[in-house]
Design an enzyme around this catalytic site. Sequence first.
Site, short mmCIF file in Angstrom:
data_model
loop_
_atom_site.label_atom_id
_atom_site.label_comp_id
_atom_site.label_asym_id
_atom_site.label_seq_id
_atom_site.Cartn_x
_atom_site.Cartn_y
_atom_site.Cartn_z
N TYR A 61 -3.08 -12.91 -4.27
CA TYR A 61 -4.40 -11.94 -3.63
C TYR A 61 -5.49 -12.90 -3.77
CZ TYR A 61 -7.83 -8.63 -3.81
OH TYR A 61 -9.03 -7.55 -3.59
N SER A 89 -13.25 -10.41 -1.20
CA SER A 89 -13.43 -10.05 -2.50
C SER A 89 -13.93 -11.35 -3.17
CB SER A 89 -12.01 -9.91 -3.06
OG SER A 89 -12.01 -9.92 -4.59
N1 LIG Z 1 -11.47 -1.71 -4.53
C1 LIG Z 1 -12.24 -2.38 -5.04
O1 LIG Z 1 -12.58 -2.46 -6.24
C2 LIG Z 1 -12.21 -3.84 -4.22
C3 LIG Z 1 -12.70 -5.18 -4.80
C4 LIG Z 1 -12.99 -6.20 -4.29
C5 LIG Z 1 -12.46 -6.10 -2.87
N2 LIG Z 1 -11.68 -5.13 -2.47
C6 LIG Z 1 -11.17 -5.45 -1.11
O2 LIG Z 1 -11.57 -4.21 -0.27
C7 LIG Z 1 -10.67 -4.00 0.57
C8 LIG Z 1 -10.40 -2.29 0.57
O3 LIG Z 1 -9.86 -2.03 -0.88
P1 LIG Z 1 -9.44 -0.65 -1.32
O4 LIG Z 1 -9.49 -0.67 -2.96
O5 LIG Z 1 -10.10 0.48 -0.49
O6 LIG Z 1 -7.94 -0.76 -0.75
P2 LIG Z 1 -6.70 0.46 -0.92
O7 LIG Z 1 -5.76 0.09 -1.44
O8 LIG Z 1 -7.52 1.73 -1.44
O9 LIG Z 1 -6.45 0.71 0.59
C9 LIG Z 1 -6.05 -0.10 1.32
C10 LIG Z 1 -5.18 0.46 2.60
O10 LIG Z 1 -4.50 -0.56 3.36
C11 LIG Z 1 -3.43 0.01 3.78
N3 LIG Z 1 -2.32 -1.01 4.22
C12 LIG Z 1 -1.63 -1.64 3.22
N4 LIG Z 1 -0.59 -2.24 3.84
C13 LIG Z 1 -0.74 -2.17 5.11
C14 LIG Z 1 -0.16 -2.76 6.17
N5 LIG Z 1 0.76 -3.56 6.14
N6 LIG Z 1 -0.69 -2.40 7.38
C15 LIG Z 1 -1.81 -1.54 7.35
N7 LIG Z 1 -2.51 -1.09 6.63
C16 LIG Z 1 -2.08 -1.30 5.21
C17 LIG Z 1 -3.14 1.18 2.60
O11 LIG Z 1 -2.07 1.94 3.31
C18 LIG Z 1 -4.38 1.52 2.36
O12 LIG Z 1 -4.95 2.64 3.13
C19 LIG Z 1 -9.57 -4.68 0.37
O13 LIG Z 1 -9.38 -5.78 1.24
C20 LIG Z 1 -9.62 -5.30 -0.89
O14 LIG Z 1 -9.08 -6.70 -1.18
C21 LIG Z 1 -11.56 -4.14 -3.00
#
Ligand SMILES: NC(=O)c1ccc[n+]([C@@H]2O[C@H](COP(=O)([O-])OP(=O)(O)OC[C@H]3O[C@@H](n4cnc5c(N)ncnc54)[C@H](O)[C@@H]3O)[C@@H](O)[C@H]2O)c1
Length: 273
Positions: A159, A146
């Site tokens: 985070y 991120s």
């Molecule tokens: N969405 C954004 O705007 C954004 C921005 C910057 C970075 N990111 C990064 O991208 C990645 C995906 O983000 P997202 O928004 O799609 O996330 P999300 O919350 O939609 O999905 C995360 C997934 O991780 C799973 N998870 C959580 N805890 C877990 C565990 N203990 N074991 C196994 N699985 C587990 C959840 O069940 C979920 O399916 C993350 O690493 C996030 O930090 C996202």
Amino acid sequence: MNTESNVLAGKAALITGAAYGIGRIIARVFAEAGASVVVADIRKAEGEVVAKAIRDAGLRALSVKADLRRESDIKAMIGFTVDNCNHLDIVINNARPKLSNLPFAESLKEWDLAMDVMLKAPALIAKHALPQLLKSGGGSIVNIVSTNAFFISHQPAAYHVAKAGAVQLTRYLAHEFGPHGIRVNAICPALVDLYDENKPLTSDPVNKAVTEVVVPLKRAATAEEIAKAALFLCTDSAAYITGQVLTIDGGITLGDHFHVARRAFYNASGRSS
Ligand SMILES: NC(=O)c1ccc[n+]([C@@H]2O[C@H](COP(=O)([O-])OP(=O)(O)OC[C@H]3O[C@@H](n4cnc5c(N)ncnc54)[C@H](O)[C@@H]3O)[C@@H](O)[C@H]2O)c1
């Protein structure tokens, strides 16, 4: 979707946190590129829905339940991938836990959760995947990090710190695994139009208006744009790229805060600058 077909033919890809959000789209894009994908998630039923939708499209996907806080689950999910796909070539560390958004209000439990899932798990996955990647003659690991590894947002301190650690983990692993033909890179998204379990970030009019002011490209990323960058990093087109951090942010981190806030003020007040 117009994904380059077959660039990952014959490859097996393990994607964590793929039951939802960006990970779900990465699973689909990688399957469309010819990989056999394993959707790993703590939410087994939702992960299976994702895998089944991919299979229903005539592509290869399986799901496995894994709680990344547990080393035994990490070992089992890698074993499941190798047992079912015969090998392992690609790992995408994408999972993230739900954390409270109150600034610096995390409990010790939340600090542990953030570190366990977003920092320790990618390290342990690399450790336990290494023998399998060696058997494959090399491979590619992509850590979905991120821009909060470098810049501060509404997310909690844990985070930011976990993401900053994941960048250095990426560099460490790239250095150590490079001699074995294993490349390790990170992707840093900023705003992605998936938020709060698939409610688009910019469905909120305030978020939409602010995005148009602060992002030079005037919009959030799509999950497909993040997935395609991950795909590129896992193909032979990126064969000499390792230890790199690819920021995919539409230019949001380029702006000087004073300049951006000034522009927002003039836009809101209808005055010209
Ligand atoms: N969405 C954004 O705007 C954004 C921005 C910057 C970075 N990111 C990064 O991208 C990645 C995906 O983000 P997202 O928004 O799609 O996330 P999300 O919350 O939609 O999905 C995360 C997934 O991780 C799973 N998870 C959580 N805890 C877990 C565990 N203990 N074991 C196994 N699985 C587990 C959840 O069940 C979920 O399916 C993350 O690493 C996030 O930090 C996202």
